[in-house]
Design an enzyme around this catalytic site. Structure first.
Site, short mmCIF file in Angstrom:
data_model
loop_
_atom_site.label_atom_id
_atom_site.label_comp_id
_atom_site.label_asym_id
_atom_site.label_seq_id
_atom_site.Cartn_x
_atom_site.Cartn_y
_atom_site.Cartn_z
N LYS A 22 0.91 -1.21 -0.12
CA LYS A 22 -0.08 -0.02 0.00
C LYS A 22 0.93 1.30 0.04
O LYS A 22 0.59 2.34 -0.92
CB LYS A 22 -0.84 0.11 1.29
CG LYS A 22 -1.31 1.27 1.39
CD LYS A 22 -2.50 1.45 2.59
CE LYS A 22 -1.74 1.53 4.23
NZ LYS A 22 -1.47 2.83 4.40
N ASN A 23 1.88 1.40 0.77
CA ASN A 23 2.69 2.51 1.05
C ASN A 23 3.51 2.88 -0.20
O ASN A 23 4.18 4.01 -0.22
CB ASN A 23 3.32 2.31 2.38
CG ASN A 23 2.17 2.86 3.56
OD1 ASN A 23 1.12 3.22 3.13
ND2 ASN A 23 2.72 2.50 4.75
N CYS A 117 -4.69 12.79 12.95
CA CYS A 117 -5.52 11.31 12.97
C CYS A 117 -5.07 10.48 14.27
O CYS A 117 -4.43 10.99 15.10
CB CYS A 117 -4.78 10.50 11.79
SG CYS A 117 -3.55 9.89 11.92
N ARG A 122 0.84 14.73 12.95
CA ARG A 122 1.28 14.26 11.60
C ARG A 122 1.21 15.80 10.92
O ARG A 122 0.46 16.05 10.01
CB ARG A 122 0.41 13.41 11.09
CG ARG A 122 0.16 11.86 11.77
CD ARG A 122 -0.51 10.87 11.26
NE ARG A 122 0.33 10.51 10.07
CZ ARG A 122 0.07 9.45 9.26
NH1 ARG A 122 -1.19 8.94 9.28
NH2 ARG A 122 0.79 9.10 8.39
N ASP A 309 4.69 0.82 11.76
CA ASP A 309 3.52 0.11 11.50
C ASP A 309 3.52 -1.32 11.80
O ASP A 309 2.26 -1.94 11.61
CB ASP A 309 3.27 0.07 9.92
CG ASP A 309 3.42 1.63 9.29
OD1 ASP A 309 2.97 2.43 10.04
OD2 ASP A 309 3.59 1.79 8.22
N ARG A 401 -8.86 -0.50 5.17
CA ARG A 401 -7.74 0.50 4.53
C ARG A 401 -6.44 -0.11 4.02
O ARG A 401 -5.96 0.58 2.94
CB ARG A 401 -7.42 1.69 5.19
CG ARG A 401 -8.71 2.72 5.67
CD ARG A 401 -8.40 3.62 6.72
NE ARG A 401 -7.38 4.48 5.93
CZ ARG A 401 -6.96 5.43 6.39
NH1 ARG A 401 -7.57 5.99 7.73
NH2 ARG A 401 -6.05 6.44 5.76
N1 EPU Z 1 6.94 14.64 10.52
C1 EPU Z 1 7.19 16.29 10.85
N2 EPU Z 1 7.01 16.90 9.77
C2 EPU Z 1 6.58 16.49 8.56
C3 EPU Z 1 6.15 15.27 8.37
C4 EPU Z 1 6.58 14.43 9.32
O1 EPU Z 1 7.38 16.28 12.02
O2 EPU Z 1 6.58 17.43 7.76
C5 EPU Z 1 7.08 13.60 11.64
C6 EPU Z 1 5.79 12.82 12.01
O3 EPU Z 1 4.86 13.51 12.70
C7 EPU Z 1 6.29 11.60 12.39
C8 EPU Z 1 7.72 11.34 11.71
O4 EPU Z 1 7.95 12.82 11.38
O5 EPU Z 1 6.52 11.92 13.92
C9 EPU Z 1 7.58 10.60 10.50
O6 EPU Z 1 6.50 10.69 9.90
P1 EPU Z 1 6.36 10.36 8.23
O7 EPU Z 1 6.33 11.92 7.60
O8 EPU Z 1 7.74 9.53 7.76
O9 EPU Z 1 5.16 9.74 8.04
P2 EPU Z 1 4.25 9.69 6.82
O10 EPU Z 1 4.94 9.77 5.62
O11 EPU Z 1 3.08 10.49 6.97
C10 EPU Z 1 4.17 6.90 6.38
C11 EPU Z 1 3.43 6.06 6.27
C12 EPU Z 1 2.90 5.64 7.58
C13 EPU Z 1 4.14 5.17 8.55
C14 EPU Z 1 5.10 6.32 8.53
C15 EPU Z 1 6.41 6.12 9.05
C16 EPU Z 1 2.36 6.09 4.15
C17 EPU Z 1 1.19 6.42 3.07
N3 EPU Z 1 2.11 6.17 5.39
O12 EPU Z 1 3.44 8.07 6.88
O13 EPU Z 1 1.98 4.39 7.26
O14 EPU Z 1 3.59 4.77 9.70
O15 EPU Z 1 5.40 6.59 6.98
O16 EPU Z 1 6.97 4.76 8.52
O17 EPU Z 1 3.22 5.87 3.33
C18 EPU Z 1 0.13 3.07 7.81
O18 EPU Z 1 0.43 2.50 6.74
O19 EPU Z 1 -0.71 2.43 8.81
C19 EPU Z 1 0.82 4.08 8.07
C20 EPU Z 1 0.40 5.14 9.07
#
Ligand code: EPU
Length: 425
Positions: A22-23, A117, A122, A309, A401
């Protein structure tokens, strides 16, 4: 609204094929925006998040459909409405990764600011900062992030680390935007997750020039245009890890095919350390549970560390270990909605800030519980298969999802999971 009725305990055995990730699929679908024409993607799982993302691409002007072989076809010849609408973005945070490709292709993007969420706040400050460094002007209006680069983006050196380490979708966004920028971009502290490498490989197949793939330093030489692609997304390491815990928690034995163990070393290492056998073979591995699970300490980290995850699913297993474990969440410190629900099933979990102390119990006991987010719900399904009695999981749309008809995958292996429709209250 669907609920799951789960009869337990069961012991799983048999063979299960892991679906596409998915990701990896979601950002790769966004990458299709970068090229005029029709891209064709194999291995895109049939999940509600994928459907929502497809709807989002259609509102931009793309045509999205499955062909007879199940490939996802995205025709991005026309992009005439570069707007990520609130009604779609609020359903799925990953929508934010249209920002980079829209800006690169169209020179403008408006995307509803994603809210918090169930797993935490996030923020998207790193996405915004990275795009600004590529020359975009960005402002916020009526809850929308409005990004503009009428004269195109230009390459830059960007440090993308934040307080919680690298950002997965932030790296995806900036990398996609940089493919069409003028000149060279270097992203330092880039996310190294296999899903980011898969996206980078796909972009290179589209004509991008990305090097350093899989490392925290990505270099991107901008090109004038990309072309559509035929690509197959990697298997889902989180789904694979969930099946591994399913074998372990039911003291069963599962053969996983279409599983890349190389992407899962931290998970395999942790499962082995608690007594679970993981035997690699040519197409994946065989996982066998143990009668006695040993306690352990685990800290979630960016790749190649233990993935956030799979934190909830591992916690369900550790709830049955012979002793005390500690689980520390370093990526999303509030991602513990499953703790209270697992305790309703007679687990003994105590939350202390970003950590949970897990006192192992002999048995879990069935109870009605509430799914709160995707991975927390997966943990409840796992616990339900191990618990004595009938577990009812409410709000299973969360699990749909990220896992395709999970009951139809697990029941042939010996699970007793029944999807039932209950009238909304
Ligand atoms: N963060 C910031 N600022 C930003 C972006 C992120 O402070 O601009 C922080 C977040 O709050 C968090 C950390 O950085 O503390 C890491 O977040 P990241 O941006 O890596 O998460 P994401 O890209 O929004 C993806 C996956 C998530 C998974 C995370 C971490 C997808 C669609 N989502 O989210 O997947 O938990 O990386 O590996 O790829 C899931 O599949 O259940 C899921 C939530």
């Amino acid at each position: 609204m669907d609920v799951f009725r789960i009869e337990g305990p069961v012991r799983l055995s048999g063979r299960v094929a892991v679906n596409g990730s998915k990701n990896a699929a979601l950002p790769i679908m966004a990458a299709a925006i970068l090229a005029e024409g029709r891209s064709s993607l194999a291995g895109v799982p049939r999940l509600s998040d994928v459907r929502v993302f497809g709807d989002l691409l259609q509102t931009l002007g793309c045509r999205v459909e499955r062909d007879a072989d199940g490939r996802l076809e995205i025709d991005a010849t026309v992009i005439d409405n570069p707007v990520g609408d609130y009604e779609i973005v609020r359903k799925m945070r990953a929508s934010v990764c249209i920002l980079g490709p829209l800006l690169a292709r169209y020179g403008r993007a408006e995307v509803s600011m994603p809210g918090g969420c169930a797993i935490g706040d996030r923020p998207i400050n790193l996405h915004v900062r990275g795009l600004q460094e590529l020359g975009a002007t960005i402002h916020l209006k009526n809850g929308y992030v409005i990004a503009e680069a009428p004269d195109g983006l230009r390459g830059a050196s960007i440090f993308l680390g934040g307080s919680f380490g690298s950002t997965v979708l932030g790296t995806a966004n900036i990398m996609m935007a940089a493919t069409l920028a003028k000149g060279r971009t270097v992203i330092e502290s880039a996310a190294c997750e296999p899903e980011i490498s898969d996206l980078a490989n796909c972009l290179n197949e589209m004509g991008a020039r990305i090097s350093g793939i899989g490392s925290p330093r990505l270099a991107i030489e901008g090109v004038p245009r990309l072309h559509p692609v035929r690509y197959e997304v990697i298997p889902d390491r989180i789904e694979a890890g969930t099946f591994m815990v399913a074998a372990a928690i039911t003291r069963g034995e599962l053969k996983l095919v279409n599983c890349r163990l190389d992407d899962m070393m931290a998970v395999v290492d942790k499962l082995r350390s608690v007594g679970v056998a993981v035997e690699p073979d040519e197409s994946g591995c065989t996982v066998a549970g143990a009668e006695h699970i040993r306690p352990t300490d685990v800290t979630t980290q960016p790749y190649p560390g233990f993935p956030t995850d799979l934190q909830a699913q591992l916690m369900a297993l550790l709830a049955l270990a012979e002793g005390n474990s500690v689980v520390i969440e370093k990526i999303f410190p509030d991602r513990f909605m499953h703790v209270a629900e697992l305790n309703r099933m007679a687990a003994d979990l105590r939350k202390e800030g970003p950590a949970v102390i897990v006192a192992g119990v002999k048995n879990l006991v069935a109870a009605p519980v509430m799914a709160s987010d995707l991975r927390a719900s997966a943990a409840l399904v796992l616990a339900g298969m191990a618990a004595e009695g009938t577990t009812i999981i409410n709000r299973v749309y969360h699990i749909d999802r990220g896992y395709e008809r999970i009951e139809e995958r697990l029941n042939p292996l010996g699970a007793k999971i029944y999807r039932e429709d209950t009238p909304a209250p």
